[in-house]
Design an enzyme around this catalytic site. Structure first.
Site, PDB file in Angstrom:
ATOM      1  N   ALA A  21       0.837  -1.205   0.000  1.00  0.00           N
ATOM      2  CA  ALA A  21       0.000   0.000   0.000  1.00  0.00           C
ATOM      3  C   ALA A  21       0.865   1.246   0.000  1.00  0.00           C
ATOM      4  CB  ALA A  21      -0.934  -0.007   1.205  1.00  0.00           C
ATOM      5  N   TYR A  22       1.871   1.261   0.851  1.00  0.00           N
ATOM      6  CA  TYR A  22       2.778   2.413   0.917  1.00  0.00           C
ATOM      7  C   TYR A  22       3.493   2.597  -0.412  1.00  0.00           C
ATOM      8  CZ  TYR A  22       6.417   5.549   2.678  1.00  0.00           C
ATOM      9  OH  TYR A  22       7.245   6.625   2.875  1.00  0.00           O
ATOM     10  N   SER A  23       4.033   1.510  -0.961  1.00  0.00           N
ATOM     11  CA  SER A  23       4.760   1.593  -2.230  1.00  0.00           C
ATOM     12  C   SER A  23       3.849   2.081  -3.350  1.00  0.00           C
ATOM     13  CB  SER A  23       5.347   0.230  -2.587  1.00  0.00           C
ATOM     14  OG  SER A  23       6.265  -0.215  -1.596  1.00  0.00           O
ATOM     15  N   SER A  81       1.063   3.831  -3.073  1.00  0.00           N
ATOM     16  CA  SER A  81       0.659   5.226  -2.857  1.00  0.00           C
ATOM     17  C   SER A  81       1.766   6.188  -3.269  1.00  0.00           C
ATOM     18  CB  SER A  81       0.278   5.454  -1.384  1.00  0.00           C
ATOM     19  OG  SER A  81       1.402   5.414  -0.525  1.00  0.00           O
TER      20      SER A  81
END
Length: 254
Positions: A160-162, A164
């Site tokens: 999710a972080y990557s 986003s």
């Protein structure tokens, strides 16, 4: 015709105003300190109302807004309030963000995925969308969107972080091209992991993994990325837009 810029340590931001999201701590706070020290005024936005109040007093912020950047209506109201309080908005530093869960894709919690995308990507989009018109009207602006090397390379167990942060890079490239003839510069910062309160959201194993990917063999320091942000937010950054600036200790080479 040559342009003469102010000494960067003697009023580089004199007369300039900045909105800084995630301004209560970490990179946002460090950038606010530098901009104020170099003659500018800042409006700090953060979800942490108590931390925001303390930081504002510490750095001398002119204006603060406690808000969740994933709330578009709240962001629109904050942009209007900041423009009124500061008299104009010259700079946007969009640094608010969260890491989310640490898990493989097939086990990734849906609520964490949605929250990361809502804050890191949707929230940043709302900030750019609501602040850019003030800059366009004034014929001047600097937008600095904080992405990550994870958006270029992808970190395992941080999908999710990557995703986003990859979205932030793509959004910034589009935005910079759209504004290229309007006096508004938009770029993204792609730091590797640096010492920051956000690391408290991660297990030590993930932090160790990310440190191990950095050729310099250490995490970055906040002041290193803050220095780059302040260049990107200044008049000196005048012919680079729709691009990324890397502070990764050698991890990324593109």
């Amino acid at each position: 015709m040559s342009t003469v810029y102010a000494n960067p340590y003697l009023g580089r931001f004199s007369g300039r105003t900045a909105v800084i999201t995630g301004g209560a701590s970490g990179l946002g706070k460090a950038v606010a300190e530098r901009i104020v020290a170099e003659g500018g005024q800042v409006s700090l936005w953060d979800l942490d109302a108590d931390g925001l109040k303390a930081t504002a007093a510490e750095v001398g912020a002119k204006h603060t807004v406690a808000l969740d950047v994933s709330d578009q209506a709240a962001v629109a109201a904050a942009a209007e309030a900041a423009n009124q309080a500061l008299g104009r908005i010259d700079i946007l530093v969009a640094s608010a963000g969260i890491t989310g869960a640490t898990a493989p894709v097939h086990e990734y919690p849906l609520d964490s995925w949605r929250r990361v995308i809502d804050i890191n990507l949707n929230g940043l989009f709302y900030c750019c969308r609501e602040v850019a018109p003030f800059m366009i009207a004034n014929g001047y602006g600097r937008i600095v969107n904080v992405a990550s090397v994870a958006g270029k390379e992808g970190n395992p167990n941080a999908s999710a972080y990557s995703a986003s942060k990859a979205g932030v890079i793509g959004l910034t490239k589009s935005l910079g091209k759209e504004l290229a003839t309007k006096g508004v510069i938009a770029n993204a910062l792609t730091p590797a992991t640096f010492e920051s309160p956000i690391l408290e959201q991660l297990p030590q194993s993930q932090v160790d993994y990310m440190r191990g990917k950095i050729p310099m063999g250490r995490l970055g320091e906040i002041h290193e990325s803050a220095a780059m942000v302040c260049f990107m937010a200044s008049e000196e950054c005048s012919f680079t837009t729709a691009s990324t600036f890397d502070t990764s200790g050698g991890r990324t080479t593109f």
